[in-house]
Structures are given as C-alpha cells and as structure tokens.
Design an enzyme around this catalytic site. Sequence first.
Site, PDB file in Angstrom:
ATOM      1  N   LEU A  23       8.419  10.424 -47.853  1.00 48.24           N
ATOM      2  CA  LEU A  23       8.669  10.925 -49.204  1.00 48.24           C
ATOM      3  C   LEU A  23       8.870  12.442 -49.225  1.00 48.24           C
ATOM      4  O   LEU A  23       9.760  12.945 -49.922  1.00 48.24           O
ATOM      5  CB  LEU A  23       7.502  10.548 -50.121  1.00 48.24           C
ATOM      6  CG  LEU A  23       7.427   9.059 -50.448  1.00 48.24           C
ATOM      7  CD1 LEU A  23       6.110   8.720 -51.133  1.00 48.24           C
ATOM      8  CD2 LEU A  23       8.600   8.648 -51.335  1.00 48.24           C
ATOM      9  N   ARG A 320     -13.622   9.606 -52.082  1.00 50.98           N
ATOM     10  CA  ARG A 320     -13.694   8.839 -50.837  1.00 50.98           C
ATOM     11  C   ARG A 320     -14.751   9.343 -49.862  1.00 50.98           C
ATOM     12  O   ARG A 320     -15.403   8.546 -49.183  1.00 50.98           O
ATOM     13  CB  ARG A 320     -12.325   8.880 -50.151  1.00 50.98           C
ATOM     14  CG  ARG A 320     -11.330   8.096 -50.948  1.00 50.98           C
ATOM     15  CD  ARG A 320      -9.947   8.240 -50.435  1.00 50.98           C
ATOM     16  NE  ARG A 320      -9.082   7.430 -51.278  1.00 50.98           N
ATOM     17  CZ  ARG A 320      -7.782   7.336 -51.127  1.00 50.98           C
ATOM     18  NH1 ARG A 320      -7.172   8.018 -50.166  1.00 50.98           N
ATOM     19  NH2 ARG A 320      -7.072   6.574 -51.925  1.00 50.98           N
ATOM     20  N   SER A 440      -1.759  12.037 -52.796  1.00 45.46           N
ATOM     21  CA  SER A 440      -0.903  12.368 -51.656  1.00 45.46           C
ATOM     22  C   SER A 440       0.563  12.112 -51.980  1.00 45.46           C
ATOM     23  O   SER A 440       1.429  12.956 -51.723  1.00 45.46           O
ATOM     24  CB  SER A 440      -1.288  11.582 -50.403  1.00 45.46           C
ATOM     25  OG  SER A 440      -0.343  11.856 -49.401  1.00 45.46           O
TER      26      SER A 440
HETATM   27  C1  FAD Z   1      -2.251   2.303 -45.842  1.00 45.57           C
HETATM   28  C2  FAD Z   1      -2.076   3.556 -46.627  1.00 45.57           C
HETATM   29  C3  FAD Z   1      -1.960   3.511 -48.009  1.00 45.57           C
HETATM   30  C4  FAD Z   1      -1.796   4.676 -48.742  1.00 45.57           C
HETATM   31  N1  FAD Z   1      -1.700   4.592 -50.100  1.00 45.57           N
HETATM   32  C5  FAD Z   1      -1.538   5.737 -50.819  1.00 45.57           C
HETATM   33  C6  FAD Z   1      -1.428   5.686 -52.232  1.00 45.57           C
HETATM   34  O1  FAD Z   1      -1.469   4.624 -52.840  1.00 45.57           O
HETATM   35  N2  FAD Z   1      -1.276   6.852 -52.891  1.00 45.57           N
HETATM   36  C7  FAD Z   1      -1.226   8.051 -52.265  1.00 45.57           C
HETATM   37  O2  FAD Z   1      -1.071   9.078 -52.927  1.00 45.57           O
HETATM   38  N3  FAD Z   1      -1.286   8.117 -50.915  1.00 45.57           N
HETATM   39  C8  FAD Z   1      -1.442   6.994 -50.191  1.00 45.57           C
HETATM   40  N4  FAD Z   1      -1.527   7.066 -48.826  1.00 45.57           N
HETATM   41  C9  FAD Z   1      -1.215   8.338 -48.146  1.00 45.57           C
HETATM   42  C10 FAD Z   1       0.310   8.536 -48.150  1.00 45.57           C
HETATM   43  O3  FAD Z   1       0.946   7.314 -47.931  1.00 45.57           O
HETATM   44  C11 FAD Z   1       0.797   9.507 -47.066  1.00 45.57           C
HETATM   45  O4  FAD Z   1      -0.033  10.623 -47.020  1.00 45.57           O
HETATM   46  C12 FAD Z   1       2.216   9.955 -47.375  1.00 45.57           C
HETATM   47  O5  FAD Z   1       3.047   8.840 -47.573  1.00 45.57           O
HETATM   48  C13 FAD Z   1       2.769  10.827 -46.264  1.00 45.57           C
HETATM   49  O6  FAD Z   1       4.127  11.079 -46.539  1.00 45.57           O
HETATM   50  P1  FAD Z   1       4.958  12.111 -45.681  1.00 45.57           P
HETATM   51  O7  FAD Z   1       6.319  12.136 -46.233  1.00 45.57           O
HETATM   52  O8  FAD Z   1       4.216  13.381 -45.593  1.00 45.57           O
HETATM   53  O9  FAD Z   1       4.940  11.519 -44.219  1.00 45.57           O
HETATM   54  P2  FAD Z   1       5.404  10.091 -43.648  1.00 45.57           P
HETATM   55  O10 FAD Z   1       5.739   9.128 -44.700  1.00 45.57           O
HETATM   56  O11 FAD Z   1       4.361   9.730 -42.655  1.00 45.57           O
HETATM   57  O12 FAD Z   1       6.743  10.435 -42.899  1.00 45.57           O
HETATM   58  C14 FAD Z   1       6.743  11.158 -41.707  1.00 45.57           C
HETATM   59  C15 FAD Z   1       8.157  11.182 -41.187  1.00 45.57           C
HETATM   60  O13 FAD Z   1       8.219  12.051 -40.058  1.00 45.57           O
HETATM   61  C16 FAD Z   1       8.946  11.435 -39.025  1.00 45.57           C
HETATM   62  N5  FAD Z   1       8.497  12.018 -37.762  1.00 45.57           N
HETATM   63  C17 FAD Z   1       7.243  12.244 -37.317  1.00 45.57           C
HETATM   64  N6  FAD Z   1       7.275  12.834 -36.110  1.00 45.57           N
HETATM   65  C18 FAD Z   1       8.561  12.976 -35.766  1.00 45.57           C
HETATM   66  C19 FAD Z   1       9.237  13.480 -34.630  1.00 45.57           C
HETATM   67  N7  FAD Z   1       8.586  13.991 -33.581  1.00 45.57           N
HETATM   68  N8  FAD Z   1      10.591  13.439 -34.621  1.00 45.57           N
HETATM   69  C20 FAD Z   1      11.300  12.925 -35.659  1.00 45.57           C
HETATM   70  N9  FAD Z   1      10.692  12.432 -36.771  1.00 45.57           N
HETATM   71  C21 FAD Z   1       9.348  12.460 -36.820  1.00 45.57           C
HETATM   72  C22 FAD Z   1       8.663   9.966 -39.195  1.00 45.57           C
HETATM   73  O14 FAD Z   1       9.662   9.174 -38.583  1.00 45.57           O
HETATM   74  C23 FAD Z   1       8.689   9.841 -40.716  1.00 45.57           C
HETATM   75  O15 FAD Z   1      10.019   9.706 -41.153  1.00 45.57           O
HETATM   76  C24 FAD Z   1      -1.729   5.908 -48.082  1.00 45.57           C
HETATM   77  C25 FAD Z   1      -1.866   5.966 -46.701  1.00 45.57           C
HETATM   78  C26 FAD Z   1      -2.063   4.808 -45.980  1.00 45.57           C
HETATM   79  C27 FAD Z   1      -2.297   4.912 -44.511  1.00 45.57           C
END
Ligand code: FAD
Length: 685
Positions: A23, A320, A440
């Site tokens: 996201l 939490r 988050s």
């Molecule tokens: C089971 C679960 C349920 C959750 N439910 C909720 C909820 O209901 N509400 C809430 O607010 N939060 C929730 N969270 C937390 C939330 O989902 C995450 O913190 C958030 O989605 C992280 O988003 P992000 O975009 O930062 O990273 P991510 O969605 O983890 O995306 C990371 C991206 O980086 C890429 N990437 C990583 N390393 C590399 C690399 N070396 N080279 C190329 N690409 C790379 C990956 O491919 C991916 O595309 C939940 C977490 C879990 C585990």
Amino acid sequence: MAGKNAVSESGKVRRVAVVGGGLAGLMTVIKLCEAGVPVDLFSLVPVKRSHSVCAQGGINASVNTKGEGDSPRVHFEETVLGGDFLAQQPPCLGMAEAAPSIVYLLDRMGVPFNRTPEGLLDFRRFGGTLYHRTAFAGATTGQQLLYALDEQVRRFETKDVEDNKGVVVPGEKMVRKFEFWDFVQLILDDHQVVRGLVAQDLKSMEIRAFSADAVCLATGGPGIIFGRSTQSTICTGIANAIAYKQGAIYGNGEFIQIHPTAIPGADKLRLISESARGEGGRVWVPKDPMDKRNPVEIPEKDRRFFLEDKYPLYKNLVPRDVASREIFAICYRENAGIMKRNEVYLDLTHIPEPVLRKKLAGILEIYEKFVGTDPYHNPMKVFPAVHYSMGGMWVDFERDARGSLKMGSPRNHSTNITGLYNVGESDYQYHGGNRLGANSLLSTIYGGMVTGPAMATYVDNLDRSSHDLPSTLFEKAQEREQKRYDKLASADGDENPYGLHQELGELMLRDCTIERHNKVLDTVITKIGEFEERYTNIACVDKGKKANQAVPFMRHLEGMLILARVIAEGARNRDECRGAHYKPDFDDKMKDAPNPIGRDDKNWLRSTLAKWGGRTGAQSKVEFIKAFDYQLGGQTVHCNDEVDVSLMELRKRDYTKKKAAFAKDADPAKKPEATTPAATTEASK
Ligand SMILES: Cc1cc2nc3c(=O)[nH]c(=O)nc-3n(C[C@H](O)[C@H](O)[C@H](O)COP(=O)(O)OP(=O)(O)OC[C@H]3O[C@@H](n4cnc5c(N)ncnc54)[C@H](O)[C@@H]3O)c2cc1C
C-alpha cells in the site's frame, strides 16, 4: 503526462524508483505520477501479493458516524498515547486529520467497505480506543485496499510520458513495473547522493543497474527475523538492511509488536485479527486450567475473563502491548493457560453466526482451515505472535505552522541519505513504542500521499539528473553485485542458510520479544555474533542458473543478521519499559520515578538511532548516535534523537482507569483545518 522535468537535459526520461508494491509503495507511485514524475516500480512478488494483502481488520478514521464524539484530534491523542509518546507528533497529527478523507477516497475508488443498514460506512472498534473508528471490508480489508490501488497504478502503466512541452515520448509509460525483482544495492555517487539502484530478476537472475533521480523504499516489515510470525515469508527487512549498511540510520529497532491473538503453528503464526475482539470476542481461560470440559460447556462462573476483570473500561480492547503481556503472564507466570499450555480462548460463540459471516468470515475461514475446528461454535485457541515493527528507517519531516506536516516539503520521509526516501512499515515515525490496531494501513497510505509530493519536489530541484551521469557509475555497481552473486552462488561451506535462519528465528522469538532481560539479551547478542561468524562458512544449496532461490535467501539472511543485532542491541540499551519494549527489571523503577508519567523521560523519551559501524572480522557493529547532519537541496539539516512532543502533553498511560485519562481536553467539535491536499487522486476527483 507532462512533468516539469520529465525529461533530462540529454533527452532521457527522468525516472525515480519505488521499491515495494504494498500500500505504501503504490500510493507513493500514484502521487508521483500525478505530479508528472515517471516511476520504475520494483517488487519481490507481484504487487498484488505484497504483504499488505494479508491485512484483515480495517483502517482507522475518526468519521464519527455513530455520534460518539470521536474526532481526528482524539484519534491523534490516542495514537500518541498508544505509542507511549515515542511517535513523532506532527506526522501523527497529519495522519489522523487526513484519515477521514482517505477512507472516503478509498470508498470512491471502489473499496467494498461494509455499510450500515442506512447505507453509511460502518466502523468497528479496535484496540486502544473506546470509539468505533475502524472502517473495514469484512476481514479482508488489506486485499480490497491493495487491489484498489493496484488498479490506479495500472492506469499509469498505460499512460504516456510527455516531455516538458507536452509532447509524447515514444514508447515511454509513466510506470514501468518490475515484479519478481530483488533490490540489492543503492547506487551512490561520490557525495553519497542516491543516483539509482541495482536489482536482480529472480527468474532469469539477471543483475541490472537502474539510474533514478531518487529512490523510495516501501519495503514492509522484518518479521521473519523472528522465524515464525504473522508476517509473510518475504518480510525479511532486507531492503532496509541494505540501505542501513550503506549509511541510512535505523530508528527504534527494538520496538517490535507482539499481537495478542494468533494461531500457534509449526510453520507460521496466523493472525486472528483484533477485529474479532472489536466485534465482541472475549478472551478467557478456565478457572481451573486442567478443566477437561468442552469449553462451550464451561459456565461463565468457571471462566476467567482476565482482560475484562483488570480493564473494565477497555475490556478485551486494550492496546496490543498490554493485552499480549497479560496473556503472557497468565500462561508463563501463573501457568494458567488452557491445560497449562501456552494458549487462551478467544471466544465468538455468543455472537450470531450470520453476523460473524458478514463481518469476520475472512479470518474465521483461516482458523477453520488451519486448525480444523469450527470457530463459529467453538472458542478459538490463540497465543501472542510477532506481528509488526514500529521501528524502521529513520525519516525526517517538516512541520507546518499548525504543527502538522508541510505538504510537498522534500524533507518529509527523507532518510539521511540524500535522495533516499522510506515509507510504510519500513519507516519508523508514526507508531512510537506500540502501534494501535488499524493505524498501519492508514500510515502506509497517508505516508505514500506525503512521500510522493516530497520526492517530486526533491527531483524538481536537482541540479543534474542521474540519467545524464556517466555510465561507469552504474556499470561498476552492477559488476560489484554480479561478483557478490557469483561468490554466494559458488559458496560451498558447511552451514545450511535455512538451518542458520531457523536458529536465529528461535533465538529472537524466545529471548527478544514480550519480556526482555539484560542478561538474556547479552547472550542473544553473543549468539548473533556466532551466527555472523558461521555465515562466512555458508553453503549454496541450489546451483541452478535460473530462478535460484538459495542465493537471494542467503542475501536476505545476511540482512536479517544485521537487523537482528540492531534490534537486540537497541533492546539491551533501553533500560526502561515503554510500549512493546518491556523489561520487568525496570518496571518497579518506573513506578517510583518522580516524573508525572512515571519514568525517566530525560534519558528515554528519545528515538534510538542506529548507524552501521562496519565489521570487526565477521561481526557487524552498531553505533548508537544522538545527532547527525544530512544534506538536502544544498542545505545542511541537523537532526537529533529528540521526539517532537510539542502537540500533546505527556500523560500517564493507564488503561485500568474507569474513566479515560486522556483525550479529555480534545474538543470533538473542533474541526481540523484543511492541512493536506493528500486525499484526492486523479481517479477519485
Ligand atoms: C496478518 C496481518 C494482518 C494485518 N491487518 C492489519 C489491519 O487490519 N489493519 C492495519 O492497519 N494493519 C494491519 N496489518 C499491518 C499491515 O498489513 C502492514 O503493516 C502494511 O500492510 C505494510 O504495508 P507496506 O506497504 O509498508 O509493506 P508491504 O505490504 O509489506 O509491501 C512491501 C513491498 O516491498 C517489496 N519488497 C520488499 N523487499 C524488497 C526487495 N528487496 N526488492 C524488491 N521489493 C521488495 C515487497 O515485494 C512488497 O511489494 C496486518 C499485518 C498482518 C501481518
């Protein structure tokens, strides 16, 4: 799409790179494209499989449709309090104020949020608040949000780049997507300014350098350092580890969130979202731990609702860190878990099945599938699990006059490496010592809305585009990574990387999570050093030339070892209790402290700032620093470890009180001024 500077002096398209298609990454891409900045987007997996897809329970926004008196100001205060005052307050204020319009934006994009019978968006309760503040799409909110943003990014994949006069550049689209590519190195020039990155195609194993006028890491959390966690198997934190090794400062690494309710599993710990308690789920254990009756037959008088008893106001929805510690205490200190095992009941059986199916089917299916028991008619068995990292890459921000964020400032989400940005779970600034549930998803999207414009401003002000630099800079970086890959691919030592990772995970999970003790942490740090030594004798277990999974894993393992040390040493150094970081040996000292909120804030109300200190032999060194300078737009920016607490006074964090001890001076009627142009995108206007 004409950008102010879409094309470089020599006629090349001036792209920036976003690593990460969750996201945070996708929203950053959308905002960059709207500002006319072409983007290369990298992801380890198809962006729709990013870990964000797993998010279950919802996204916070104080819309107050239920007339409870909630407001963005209350949301802000509860976020800061929930994070035990370690969060930077201006970004939190900006986030809470933007939240309602973000949820409406997502609604307009087509996210199928649950609605009330009147047709309004529905909101549920989550931890750390008494208000219904969490918008949700059943229990698969992350998936719905991710798919909605993915659709927006796809539009830009088909949109032509236009030069500075509005003439289409043949064959160039606003977004080029590189899925199944692993980011392996930043390309820095002689002044330590980011000029691009090196990445590897995980199918063909091609290693390639990409020039970029700025790079943003939106690479998610590092849960897999702990072996088993609720996070996806790709959440190793590798990108942050790479940038840290190249000079980026890591903030508050020791703050790891342990979620109270997950399904214990041999391979993975699967989350049962806080939304289960938000919809009325109750946590209990039998008064007699050895009670052999079927749990549905145990009458209420023989059940111990330990959270409800101790926290009569918040009941099962304390934050939490608090809930996890209580469950831990029941199981470990009192040996009072179910059958004296590390399990407690999470019970939904008193809620009518149709309601559960409408609101929680997504998570209940997971329980049924992996445990084999029907959770509609039987209490679930759960235990805390590693879930989230509040810590991450240090990032800067610039305040506006009201104390919120100054939109478009190139400082927002900038790391201390010029031209490197960081956003999402991989940054450190929104959640302090403990993240409130459903904050988050909000911080990823709000962060993306801030980071896109920040990068666009940075790029607009660059003297010279990276795309016009001599090719040798990029060729050398590519060669370096190719050599490193070849060396790892031919490694034939005695250590199996997967075995080593398992040992690391077991160590970190056992000794560096809910309760921390200095003596134990000393052993953890020594052990990490031993693992680092053993890593030098590693073996590559896959000799394949295509889709080789072993070498990337070896790289990720090195990164996990580096960050494990940052986490463990950060925990060792912080002699206090704050949010998710709990040292029982220092708990009593907190109670006696003269400070009104009961602890030594002079020393500890500070961000932990970790800097790579090179290696002694095989072992990495962490330098903890108090202040540093970095360069941006020809200026020196001075930063230190102080937390900006200017917007809300420190208060005692006590969830046992009958009356809420906070947000009392928040005026729900006071509407926030429009501080942010964030919550529109072209598609949603
Ligand atoms: C089971 C679960 C349920 C959750 N439910 C909720 C909820 O209901 N509400 C809430 O607010 N939060 C929730 N969270 C937390 C939330 O989902 C995450 O913190 C958030 O989605 C992280 O988003 P992000 O975009 O930062 O990273 P991510 O969605 O983890 O995306 C990371 C991206 O980086 C890429 N990437 C990583 N390393 C590399 C690399 N070396 N080279 C190329 N690409 C790379 C990956 O491919 C991916 O595309 C939940 C977490 C879990 C585990």
